[in-house]
Structures are given as structure tokens and as C-alpha cells.
Design an enzyme around this catalytic site. Structure first.
Site, short mmCIF file in Angstrom:
data_model
loop_
_atom_site.label_atom_id
_atom_site.label_comp_id
_atom_site.label_asym_id
_atom_site.label_seq_id
_atom_site.Cartn_x
_atom_site.Cartn_y
_atom_site.Cartn_z
N ARG A 181 -10.97 -3.82 9.21
CA ARG A 181 -9.72 -2.99 8.84
C ARG A 181 -8.71 -3.32 9.67
O ARG A 181 -9.01 -3.49 10.91
CB ARG A 181 -10.26 -1.68 8.80
CG ARG A 181 -11.46 -1.00 7.83
CD ARG A 181 -11.70 0.22 8.02
NE ARG A 181 -12.98 0.70 7.30
CZ ARG A 181 -14.17 0.79 7.49
NH1 ARG A 181 -14.59 0.34 8.87
NH2 ARG A 181 -15.07 1.10 6.55
N ARG B 287 -9.23 -7.87 3.73
CA ARG B 287 -10.45 -7.39 3.84
C ARG B 287 -11.31 -7.61 2.62
O ARG B 287 -12.58 -7.85 2.49
CB ARG B 287 -10.55 -5.96 4.34
CG ARG B 287 -11.74 -5.23 4.75
CD ARG B 287 -11.62 -4.12 5.26
NE ARG B 287 -12.56 -2.99 5.10
CZ ARG B 287 -13.70 -3.08 5.84
NH1 ARG B 287 -14.02 -3.62 6.86
NH2 ARG B 287 -14.47 -1.93 5.42
N LYS C 157 -14.90 3.40 11.51
CA LYS C 157 -14.82 4.85 11.18
C LYS C 157 -15.96 5.83 11.53
O LYS C 157 -17.34 5.24 11.68
CB LYS C 157 -14.62 5.05 9.57
CG LYS C 157 -13.54 4.28 8.85
CD LYS C 157 -13.50 4.80 7.49
CE LYS C 157 -12.22 4.31 6.98
NZ LYS C 157 -12.17 4.60 5.29
N TYR D 236 -17.81 -4.33 -4.72
CA TYR D 236 -17.56 -5.69 -4.75
C TYR D 236 -18.31 -6.44 -5.92
O TYR D 236 -17.61 -7.70 -6.19
CB TYR D 236 -17.57 -6.31 -3.35
CG TYR D 236 -16.46 -5.78 -2.41
CD1 TYR D 236 -15.28 -6.04 -2.50
CD2 TYR D 236 -16.87 -4.54 -1.45
CE1 TYR D 236 -14.32 -5.59 -1.69
CE2 TYR D 236 -16.05 -4.19 -0.74
CZ TYR D 236 -14.69 -4.56 -0.55
OH TYR D 236 -13.82 -3.91 0.03
N HIS E 20 -4.98 -4.84 3.57
CA HIS E 20 -6.30 -4.52 3.31
C HIS E 20 -6.94 -5.22 2.19
O HIS E 20 -8.12 -5.57 2.19
CB HIS E 20 -6.36 -2.89 2.94
CG HIS E 20 -7.70 -2.34 2.82
ND1 HIS E 20 -8.12 -2.18 4.39
CD2 HIS E 20 -8.50 -1.82 2.11
CE1 HIS E 20 -9.47 -1.27 3.92
NE2 HIS E 20 -9.48 -1.26 2.57
N HIS F 107 -19.62 -0.46 6.05
CA HIS F 107 -19.72 0.87 5.36
C HIS F 107 -20.87 1.82 5.17
O HIS F 107 -21.90 1.37 5.84
CB HIS F 107 -19.76 0.33 3.91
CG HIS F 107 -18.81 -0.25 3.17
ND1 HIS F 107 -18.65 -1.19 2.19
CD2 HIS F 107 -17.33 0.01 3.76
CE1 HIS F 107 -17.50 -1.53 1.65
NE2 HIS F 107 -16.64 -1.03 2.61
#
Length: 289
Positions: A144, A238, A167, A270, A235, A261
Site C-alpha cells: 500500500r 497494488r 493495517k 481478485y 493503489h 489481508h
């Protein structure tokens, strides 16, 4: 304890999320005071009903809030109410339906052309080397933009992998392609600013931490010159990393780890991208399509 302190310390939310959720809490409190016609305190939040929340969301929609933003707003409100009065029964209401968008990847050639255009347009050679390295981290390692820009000098000397903090302060190990490693090393060799283990690796023109806004602006200008679509953002690089790996047979679980994730459902989007690409190829190539 303040709501913002709870989010930052106990829930380990990002600075951006804390700021957004705090703003939602302040908007809700101001709305309820006007809606009920009286000043309220934390205890009063226990009597918020589903009807009150519907009225709040209706008011927000009048200010242009879309379905996706309304769903995020409702999630923040629920968290705030639960924190304010954890023993109170929470109002039950269904959030707005949000159509899941499929990420729009760009081709490998477009990704490289975009990074080259950004680097070539830089005001100084070292800034061009910096931007090239950052964009290769997004496309070549799937980072990211915030993860790339919070890398510190302690990742040096570079090896075959780097440790990335994503994150909710979750760390993961990301492989480095030789081209990505070479781009970072070229930037290090040219930057006029000292590289310290405890300081951000990527610096702005005046030596401070590089802002993601600068990268986004550079990409926006480059995509216009190249005739690429509005969805060609940092983004999107990515997204392209993930889509191209999946198209080459990458395992979905491995891809989840590479992207950082928390759940597999975030990665499964995806597979829709890859299916969409196959349909495009079919329509363009099949004589009966």
C-alpha cells in the site's frame, strides 16, 4: 478514556481511521442534540434508537453521502455507541446495500510506463529515483502507498525480503524482486538526506517524510500525459500486482499473506478481476463473440 484514545490504543486503528471515526462521533452527537432538542452526554447515547440512526443517515445523505460512505458511517456509529455504553442494547438496523467494486488493474507495460513517466518528470534526479522506487514497491511488492512511505532506514541493507507493517500494526514478510531492490538502492545512493534507521526512508524535497499526496499528484499528471484512465492510481498498481500474480497461478492463501489481508474474502475479489479479464479476452478473440 476518549473515543479516539480507545481507537488508537485498544483497537490499533490508523491515524486516518481515528480521525474519520472521531469526526463521525462528533457529527452524530451534534445531530442528536438538534434532533432531541437538548444537550446530551455519554449516558444519553444509551437511548439512541434505530429510528434516530435512520434520521441521522437521511440527514447525511442530504449532504451527498453515497451508499458506500453511508455503510462506513454506520459502522463507525455502531462502534461509537457500543464504546459509549457497552451494557446498553444496541439499535438494530440494516445498512445500505453496497455493490462490491472490482479493482481495475493495468497491464505490466502500463505499470512500467507510468512509473517511468513519473520518474522522468521529476524536478531532480534523486526525486525521480525516489518516485521510481516507491512505485516499484507498489507494483513489484504489492505494498500500500502508506506502507511504502512508512518504511524506515532499518530495512537496510536490503536482502531478498523486507518486513512491512500494515493495517492494525500487522507485520508481514514481503519478497523483493531484484529490480525493486536495485531501485531502492539507486535512490539511497542519490538522496541528499542522511538515511537513519529510525527515520522514514523516503524523504520529501525539503527532507521531511514524503507525503502520499505528492505521489498521487505525480501519478495523476503522468496518467494524463499517457492517456490512461482515471482509475490509474498508486493503489491500482497494488491491484495489478495481485491480479497478475493470480493470473500466473499464485495460490490465493499465499496472495493473502503477500497483500497483508486480514481475511481471505478481501483477497478473493481478485478472482473476479481475473475472470473479468478472461471474459474480455474471449469477447475480443472469439469470432462468434
Amino acid at each position: 478514556m476518549l473515543w479516539s484514545d480507545h481507537l488508537a490504543r485498544d483497537r490499533r486503528r490508523s491515524v486516518h481511521t481515528v480521525r474519520a471515526y472521531q469526526a463521525t462521533a462528533e457529527r452524530l452527537t451534534a445531530f442528536l442534540q438538534a434532533h432531541w432538542g437538548e444537550r446530551i452526554d455519554r449516558a444519553d447515547l444509551a437511548r439512541v434508537t434505530a429510528s434516530d440512526l435512520r434520521a441521522y443517515l437521511a440527514d447525511r445523505r442530504e449532504h451527498g453521502l453515497g451508499n458506500a460512505s453511508a455503510a462506513r458511517e454506520l459502522s463507525a456509529v455502531r462502534g461509537f455507541l457500543a464504546w459509549a455504553n457497552d451494557r446498553a442494547e444496541q439499535p438494530r438496523m440494516r445498512g445500505p446495500r453496497v455493490k462490491t467494486g472490482v479493482p481495475r488493474p493495468i497491464s505490466p507495460a502500463e505499470a512500467v510506463a507510468l512509473a517511468e513517466e513519473v520518474a522522468d518528470d521529476a524536478t531532480e534526479p534523486w526525486i525521480g529515483a525516489r518516485d521510481w522506487a516507491v512505485l516499484l514497491l507498489l507494483y513489484g511488492a504489492g505494498l500500500r502507498i502508506g506502507e511504502a512511505l512508512t518504511l524506515r532506514g532499518d530495512i537496510l541493507p536490503l536482502g531478498e525480503t523486507i518486513r512491512v507493517t500494515g493495517k492494525r500494526a500487522k507485520t508481514r514478510i514481503v519478497p523483493l524482486l531484484p529490480q525493486v531492490r536495485a531501485a531502492i538502492e539507486a535512490y539511497i545512493a542519490q538522496t541528499p538526506w542522511p538515511v537513519s534507521r529510525d527515520e522514514p526512508l523516503f524523504r520529501g524535497a525539503k527532507g521531511g517524510p514524503l507525503s502520499p499526496v505528492m505521489i498521487r499528484r505525480a501519478v495523476q499528471a503522468a496518467r494524463t500525459r499517457l492517456g490512461l484512465g482515471d482509475r490509474t492510481t498508486p493503489h491500482a498498481l497494488r491491484h495489478s500486482f495481485a491480479t497478475h500474480l493470480l493470473g500466473r497461478g499464485a495460490d490465493l492463501r499465499a496472495l493473502q499473506e503477500l497483500l497483508g489481508h486480514a481475511s481471505l474474502s478481501s483477497t478473493q475479489v481478485y478472482t473476479q478481476v481475473d475472470a473479468a479479464h478472461l471474459m474480455d479476452v474471449y469477447r475480443n478473440a472469439h469470432p462468434r463473440a
